[in-house]
Every structure is written in structure tokens, then in C-alpha cells.
Design an enzyme around this catalytic site. Structure first.
Site, PDB file in Angstrom:
ATOM      1  N   ASP A   1      -2.328   9.645  -8.541  1.00 15.51           N
ATOM      2  CA  ASP A   1      -2.904   8.358  -8.189  1.00 15.51           C
ATOM      3  C   ASP A   1      -1.855   7.559  -7.411  1.00 15.51           C
ATOM      4  O   ASP A   1      -0.668   7.921  -7.386  1.00 15.51           O
ATOM      5  CB  ASP A   1      -3.307   7.643  -9.490  1.00 15.51           C
ATOM      6  CG  ASP A   1      -4.010   6.324  -9.251  1.00 15.51           C
ATOM      7  OD1 ASP A   1      -4.707   6.189  -8.220  1.00 15.51           O
ATOM      8  OD2 ASP A   1      -3.870   5.419 -10.089  1.00 15.51           O
TER       9      ASP A   1
ATOM     10  N   GLU B   1      -2.019   3.472  -7.008  1.00 12.08           N
ATOM     11  CA  GLU B   1      -1.772   2.171  -7.626  1.00 12.08           C
ATOM     12  C   GLU B   1      -1.455   2.340  -9.107  1.00 12.08           C
ATOM     13  O   GLU B   1      -2.128   3.065  -9.822  1.00 12.08           O
ATOM     14  CB  GLU B   1      -2.983   1.262  -7.440  1.00 12.08           C
ATOM     15  CG  GLU B   1      -3.241   0.921  -5.992  1.00 12.08           C
ATOM     16  CD  GLU B   1      -4.499   0.095  -5.811  1.00 12.08           C
ATOM     17  OE1 GLU B   1      -4.637  -0.950  -6.469  1.00 12.08           O
ATOM     18  OE2 GLU B   1      -5.359   0.516  -5.010  1.00 12.08           O
TER      19      GLU B   1
END
Length: 199
Positions: free
Chosen positions: A7, A9
Site C-alpha cells: 500500500d 498511504e
């Protein structure tokens, strides 16, 4: 052969929408995939608030221009790249991500697209495909890679479940509670340690 999917963020950069909420003074925009597992519902909620408050894409991009990578993120990326090929798989949008990717020395990123109307408002969004993070992992597995997947939120858990190895990074307690099968790293050293054990 191993491959790592991460991922964006909460792992390498701060949460964009939390920064937008703080800069605009709109607390409702603090809601993220840590709170709402249904990303489509979350984005429609955000678009409604942006329209109601008169905020356009440019306003969001102005906030994004002030965001810096998390302390140690560049070093972690360099360490990962020396150990294993990787791709960042994010639910963010190209219109948001470009300045952030420049700061991270442009790692490979798979993300989505916003549709902007003639007035500059976010009118809609195009997801690359349904359950895209899991499908990226699946595609790599079809190429005979063993996949390590890591993230911090509900929207990362399907790719982590699909991968041979899933790691939660600094997740909230509700995600840890709902997905106890994944090991948890609370800092980059812990993350390196977990990745190193796999490799």
C-alpha cells in the site's frame, strides 16, 4: 522468486485525506479505509462533501503539494528494492499521486483515475478493476512469484489474504482485531525484520 506489493498511504506517506481534512478544517474528510471498508461508498461520501464545500481538484492538489514522505520511507524503499522487486498498489488516483511519487524516487505505482468536470470538481472516479489489489497479487502469482503484501487498512486485507505472506503495518486496533492472522509491524525496523524472515 519473491515479489512485494505494498500500500502507499500509511506505509510510505501520510494519509492524504487526513491532511486535506486538517488543512481545510472539514473533519468529515478524516474518514479513511481504516474506518470504512467499502472504498466506493467512501469516495462518494468524500465527493459529496467536496462539492458541498466548494472544493475542487486544485484545492486537494494544493494540500498534496505540502505532504512529505514518512520519516524513513525513502530508506525503507531503497532497502526493499535491494532485496526484492516491488510495486505499490494503491486506491489513490494519478491526479493525487504524481508529486508524491516524485518524492519517493518514482517506484512503480498501480492506482486509479479521477474524472474532473468542466468546473474542476471531482465528478466521478474510475477504479482500475474491482478488488484490484488482490488481482495484482493474483497476476503475479500466475507468473510464479511468491508474493509478500503489506498495508495498514481494510482495503489492503484482500491482497494480503491472497498473498503467500501478509503483513499489517501500523494498523488501527479494529483492523488488528478483525484480521488476527496477519503479523503486525509498528515501525520500519519491525517491518524489515518481518520481510527479512520471509526472504
Amino acid at each position: 522468486m519473491n515479489f512485494l506489493c505494498s500500500d502507499l498511504e500509511g506505509v510510505f506517506i501520510p494519509e492524504v485525506w487526513i491532511n486535506v481534512a486538517e488543512k481545510t478544517g472539514i473533519p468529515e474528510l478524516r474518514r479513511t479505509t481504516r474506518d470504512e471498508p467499502d472504498y466506493g461508498r467512501l469516495m462518494r461520501f468524500r465527493m459529496g462533501i467536496l462539492r458541498e464545500k466548494g472544493l475542487k481538484l486544485k484545492d486537494i492538489q494544493d494540500v498534496i503539494a505540502t505532504i512529505r514522505p514518512l520519516d524513513g520511507a525513502l530508506e525503507l524503499l531503497d532497502w526493499i528494492k535491494q532485496k526484492v522487486p516491488m510495486v505499490i498498489v494503491s486506491d489513490t488516483f494519478t491526479q493525487f499521486a504524481d508529486p508524491l511519487m516524485a518524492q519517493l524516487n518514482r517506484p512503480t505505482l498501480f492506482c486509479n483515475e479521477l474524472i474532473i468536470d468542466g468546473e474542476g470538481f471531482i465528478a466521478d472516479f474510475l477504479m482500475r478493476q474491482h478488488d484490484q489489489k488482490r488481482k495484482v497479487v493474483q497476476a503475479l502469482q500466475n507468473l510464479n512469484y511468491t508474493v509478500i503484501a503489506m498495508g495498514d487498512s481494510y482495503n489492503d486485507t484482500s491482497m494480503m489474504a491472497q498473498a503467500e505472506y501478509g503483513i499489517l503495518f501500523r494498523p488501527p486496533e479494529n483492523v488488528i482485531r478483525d484480521f488476527p492472522q496477519f503479523p503486525v509491524a509498528q515501525d520500519y525496523e519491525g517491518l524489515k525484520s518481518l520481510i527479512g524472515e520471509i526472504l
